[in-house]
Design an enzyme around this catalytic site. Structure first.
Site, PDB file in Angstrom:
ATOM      1  N   MET A   1       0.831  -1.201   0.000  1.00 51.19           N
ATOM      2  CA  MET A   1       0.000   0.000   0.000  1.00 51.19           C
ATOM      3  C   MET A   1       0.869   1.255   0.000  1.00 51.19           C
ATOM      4  O   MET A   1       0.392   2.351   0.323  1.00 51.19           O
ATOM      5  CB  MET A   1      -0.949   0.005   1.198  1.00 51.19           C
ATOM      6  CG  MET A   1      -2.051  -1.036   1.104  1.00 51.19           C
ATOM      7  SD  MET A   1      -3.543  -0.618   2.040  1.00 51.19           S
ATOM      8  CE  MET A   1      -2.896  -0.374   3.679  1.00 51.19           C
TER       9      MET A   1
ATOM     10  N   LEU B   1       6.681   2.903   1.384  1.00 53.20           N
ATOM     11  CA  LEU B   1       7.649   1.808   1.416  1.00 53.20           C
ATOM     12  C   LEU B   1       8.768   2.053   2.420  1.00 53.20           C
ATOM     13  O   LEU B   1       9.297   3.165   2.532  1.00 53.20           O
ATOM     14  CB  LEU B   1       8.245   1.593   0.025  1.00 53.20           C
ATOM     15  CG  LEU B   1       7.251   1.231  -1.086  1.00 53.20           C
ATOM     16  CD1 LEU B   1       8.005   0.868  -2.366  1.00 53.20           C
ATOM     17  CD2 LEU B   1       6.332   0.085  -0.672  1.00 53.20           C
TER      18      LEU B   1
ATOM     19  N   GLY C   1      11.177  -2.951   5.374  1.00 53.97           N
ATOM     20  CA  GLY C   1      10.475  -4.225   5.334  1.00 53.97           C
ATOM     21  C   GLY C   1      10.017  -4.555   3.929  1.00 53.97           C
ATOM     22  O   GLY C   1      10.179  -5.684   3.450  1.00 53.97           O
ATOM     23  N   HIS C   2       9.427  -3.571   3.242  1.00 56.49           N
ATOM     24  CA  HIS C   2       9.030  -3.770   1.846  1.00 56.49           C
ATOM     25  C   HIS C   2      10.246  -4.065   0.972  1.00 56.49           C
ATOM     26  O   HIS C   2      10.201  -4.916   0.075  1.00 56.49           O
ATOM     27  CB  HIS C   2       8.315  -2.521   1.310  1.00 56.49           C
ATOM     28  CG  HIS C   2       7.025  -2.219   1.981  1.00 56.49           C
ATOM     29  ND1 HIS C   2       6.807  -1.050   2.678  1.00 56.49           N
ATOM     30  CD2 HIS C   2       5.866  -2.923   2.065  1.00 56.49           C
ATOM     31  CE1 HIS C   2       5.563  -1.038   3.146  1.00 56.49           C
ATOM     32  NE2 HIS C   2       4.974  -2.165   2.794  1.00 56.49           N
TER      33      HIS C   2
ATOM     34  N   GLN D   1     -10.272  -2.003   2.767  1.00 54.14           N
ATOM     35  CA  GLN D   1      -9.790  -2.576   4.023  1.00 54.14           C
ATOM     36  C   GLN D   1      -9.668  -1.560   5.146  1.00 54.14           C
ATOM     37  O   GLN D   1      -9.118  -1.867   6.205  1.00 54.14           O
ATOM     38  CB  GLN D   1      -8.455  -3.290   3.800  1.00 54.14           C
ATOM     39  CG  GLN D   1      -7.294  -2.406   3.387  1.00 54.14           C
ATOM     40  CD  GLN D   1      -6.107  -3.221   2.906  1.00 54.14           C
ATOM     41  OE1 GLN D   1      -6.118  -3.786   1.818  1.00 54.14           O
ATOM     42  NE2 GLN D   1      -5.062  -3.299   3.725  1.00 54.14           N
TER      43      GLN D   1
ATOM     44  N   GLY E   1       4.897 -10.590   3.773  1.00 54.20           N
ATOM     45  CA  GLY E   1       5.665 -10.532   5.012  1.00 54.20           C
ATOM     46  C   GLY E   1       4.956 -11.263   6.141  1.00 54.20           C
ATOM     47  O   GLY E   1       3.726 -11.380   6.151  1.00 54.20           O
ATOM     48  N   GLU E   2       5.737 -11.737   7.092  1.00 57.09           N
ATOM     49  CA  GLU E   2       5.173 -12.406   8.256  1.00 57.09           C
ATOM     50  C   GLU E   2       4.729 -11.415   9.335  1.00 57.09           C
ATOM     51  O   GLU E   2       4.138 -11.828  10.326  1.00 57.09           O
ATOM     52  CB  GLU E   2       6.193 -13.379   8.852  1.00 57.09           C
ATOM     53  CG  GLU E   2       6.460 -14.595   7.958  1.00 57.09           C
ATOM     54  CD  GLU E   2       7.449 -15.573   8.556  1.00 57.09           C
ATOM     55  OE1 GLU E   2       7.526 -16.702   8.044  1.00 57.09           O
ATOM     56  OE2 GLU E   2       8.150 -15.214   9.523  1.00 57.09           O
ATOM     57  N   LYS E   3       4.985 -10.125   9.130  1.00 55.57           N
ATOM     58  CA  LYS E   3       4.644  -9.130  10.154  1.00 55.57           C
ATOM     59  C   LYS E   3       3.161  -9.192  10.509  1.00 55.57           C
ATOM     60  O   LYS E   3       2.799  -9.191  11.684  1.00 55.57           O
ATOM     61  CB  LYS E   3       5.001  -7.731   9.670  1.00 55.57           C
ATOM     62  CG  LYS E   3       4.546  -6.642  10.638  1.00 55.57           C
ATOM     63  CD  LYS E   3       4.895  -5.271  10.128  1.00 55.57           C
ATOM     64  CE  LYS E   3       4.336  -4.190  11.044  1.00 55.57           C
ATOM     65  NZ  LYS E   3       2.872  -4.122  10.994  1.00 55.57           N
TER      66      LYS E   3
ATOM     67  N   VAL F   1      10.721  -7.714   9.550  1.00 58.17           N
ATOM     68  CA  VAL F   1      11.922  -6.873   9.578  1.00 58.17           C
ATOM     69  C   VAL F   1      11.759  -5.851  10.705  1.00 58.17           C
ATOM     70  O   VAL F   1      10.707  -5.205  10.825  1.00 58.17           O
ATOM     71  CB  VAL F   1      12.118  -6.158   8.230  1.00 58.17           C
ATOM     72  CG1 VAL F   1      13.298  -5.188   8.299  1.00 58.17           C
ATOM     73  CG2 VAL F   1      12.336  -7.184   7.117  1.00 58.17           C
TER      74      VAL F   1
END
Length: 502
Positions: free
Chosen positions: A21, A24, A27-28, A55, A144-146, A173
């Site tokens: 989204m 950036l 992490g991105h 969302q 990502g797992e975030k 991250v």
């Protein structure tokens, strides 16, 4: 849309896609850099920037969400993305966001964690990702797992709707102060940033005996408004307790007007995978490679039963005579050793029987020997001792039901009788043994299935919570990829990192 179609038509390599989204951050950037490594061959990395209105709730930060396209373009280029696509609202929702068909996420996946306080949020996420996948048609979707709940929901979406895309996840991250990288970190003042760091530290320092309660106390001490803190099963997202060896402790807080989320994985032992299935389904081949890829120990229980069968034959004991077999187990010294080249050495009382236990004679009698209670109890006890600390993958024909019913992942790996007969013929030919007629092989395999599934002690059955994987028409690599995907949906990279390849 024409720009995307034009770019997509020019690509000669698979596309690895990183949806964002915007706003950036590092992490991105890590997602884009990692995207290129999710394939041994060349690929094209495409990132997208789209702030999805579906969302955001009525009182959320849609209007002030960080938007800086010029900065996003620079960061994407530095991270190695081949292209950055920034669709408009009209391109994403031609008839308007209010008129688009929406994906409804199952209630069970969004009734806890963020879904409980953000009604409709994950429906909006699933809808926009479905639209993006239809337009981009990537081979790999990089996430990502975030936001573990979002990742889990999208994994279920891809699986349930059978999207032809592989999901690859990248560990959370973190900034030097421990705060998880997030676009919303830009909202934080210096004092609020210190509170955010205290939030992340609180989760990492929880008391494993009372993780939820200790997290609540630490978060309150940091002066943060707690939205939720829950311990859930990583795959089902349902509340759980210490009965789960690997669980997710997730929380959301408000730092004045900024909402932050974070999590930690709680592990009482290392991961444990159980792969059941009938004879000849290819369990040994793929399990060994799967274990090596994930840095887990490979436990070939089939070799253990074959070893006992070989010992029975060497002592001229009737395979059906359990009373005569039992004394052979008293002083049995059975060892499985991994070899540097990836193979396995099997020793029985000091003798290398690695090849001998694969003979047709052993194969013909192993079901009869394995059916005896004394044999199964002796080997099951040994297998449980090996798996007490976890960190292994075990395969056999009662691993997920009798030996490791608490395994983090259970897979029932199978194939049709015809396919297993074909594989058996190929294996015999490669080992230099005579190859029977295909009909005879099929009859042998069907009979062995019958014996295994009807034996009194630990019969072959599929565990209720096992994932069935029918491997007809699948390459070994495809089966391994499927196993890895199932594993990663339950055990995060940040909890059990994939070993680096030399």
């Amino acid at each position: 849309m024409s720009a995307l179609r034009h770019w997509r038509a020019q690509q000669t390599h698979p596309v690895h896609f990183v949806p964002t989204m915007g706003g950036l951050h590092q992490g991105h950037a890590r997602l884009m850099t990692a995207a290129r490594g999710f394939s041994p061959a060349a690929c094209s990395v495409l990132a997208s920037v789209y702030v999805n209105p579906l969302q955001f709730g009525p009182s959320e930060d849609f209007e002030r969400y960080p938007r800086d396209l010029e900065a996003d373009c620079r960061r994407a280029a530095l991270a190695g993305a081949d292209a950055l696509w920034c669709p408009s609202d009209v391109e994403m929702y031609p008839d308007g966001a209010d008129q688009v068909f929406r994906i409804q996420v199952p209630r069970g996946l969004q009734q806890h964690l963020c879904g409980a306080g953000r009604p409709g949020h994950f429906d909006g996420v699933a809808t926009v990702v479905s639209r993006l996948l239809a337009l981009v048609r990537p081979a790999v979707l990089v996430l990502g797992e975030k936001d573990w709940q979002q990742l889990t929901i999208l994994r279920h979406l891809v699986m349930d709707l059978d999207w032809p895309v592989r999901i690859c996840a990248v560990p959370t991250v973190r900034e030097p102060d421990g705060v998880a990288s997030s676009s919303r970190n830009l909202y934080l003042t210096a004092p609020e940033r210190q509170q955010a760091a205290a939030f992340s530290a609180a989760l990492r320092a929880v008391d494993l005996q009372t993780p939820v309660a200790s997290a609540r106390v630490a978060i309150a001490a940091a002066g943060l408004e707690l939205e939720y803190v829950e311990r859930v099963d990583p795959f089902s997202l349902q509340p759980c307790g210490p009965e789960k060896a690997i669980s997710l402790l997730a929380a959301a807080v408000r730092c004045r007007t900024t909402r932050l989320i974070d999590h930690v994985f709680l592990m009482s032992r290392q991961p444990l995978v159980a792969i059941d299935g009938p004879a000849g389904a290819g369990k040994s081949t793929v399990t060994r490679a799967f274990a090596e890829q994930l840095g887990l120990i490979y436990l070939d229980t089939g070799a253990m039963y074959r070893s006992v069968t070989w010992l029975v034959q060497q002592n001229a004991v009737d395979p059906k005579d359990g009373a005569s077999i039992a004394p052979l187990l008293n002083d049995l010294d059975l060892q499985l050793r991994s070899l540097p080249a990836g193979g396995q050495q099997v020793l029985v009382n000091g003798q290398d029987v690695s090849e001998a236990i694969r003979s047709p004679e052993v194969t013909a009698s192993v079901s009869a020997v394995a059916a005896h209670r004394c044999v199964r109890q002796a080997l099951t006890a040994q297998q449980k001792a090996m798996g007490a600390k976890g960190g292994l993958v075990a395969e056999g024909r009662d691993i997920g039901t009798a030996v490791f019913p608490d395994a983090d992942l259970k897979v029932f790996l199978t194939a049709t009788v015809g396919e297993r007969a074909r594989r058996r013929a190929l294996d015999l030919e490669q080992r230099g043994f005579p190859v029977p007629e295909r009909s005879e092989l099929e009859a042998q395999i069907a009979e062995r299935d019958h014996l295994d599934s009807t034996r009194e002690e630990a019969p072959l059955v599929q565990a209720d919570d096992a994932v069935e994987l029918v491997t007809d028409g699948m390459s070994i690599e495809a089966v391994i990829d499927a196993l890895v995907a199932q594993f990663r949906s339950r055990v995060a990279e940040e909890a059990w990192p994939t070993p680096a390849v030399d």
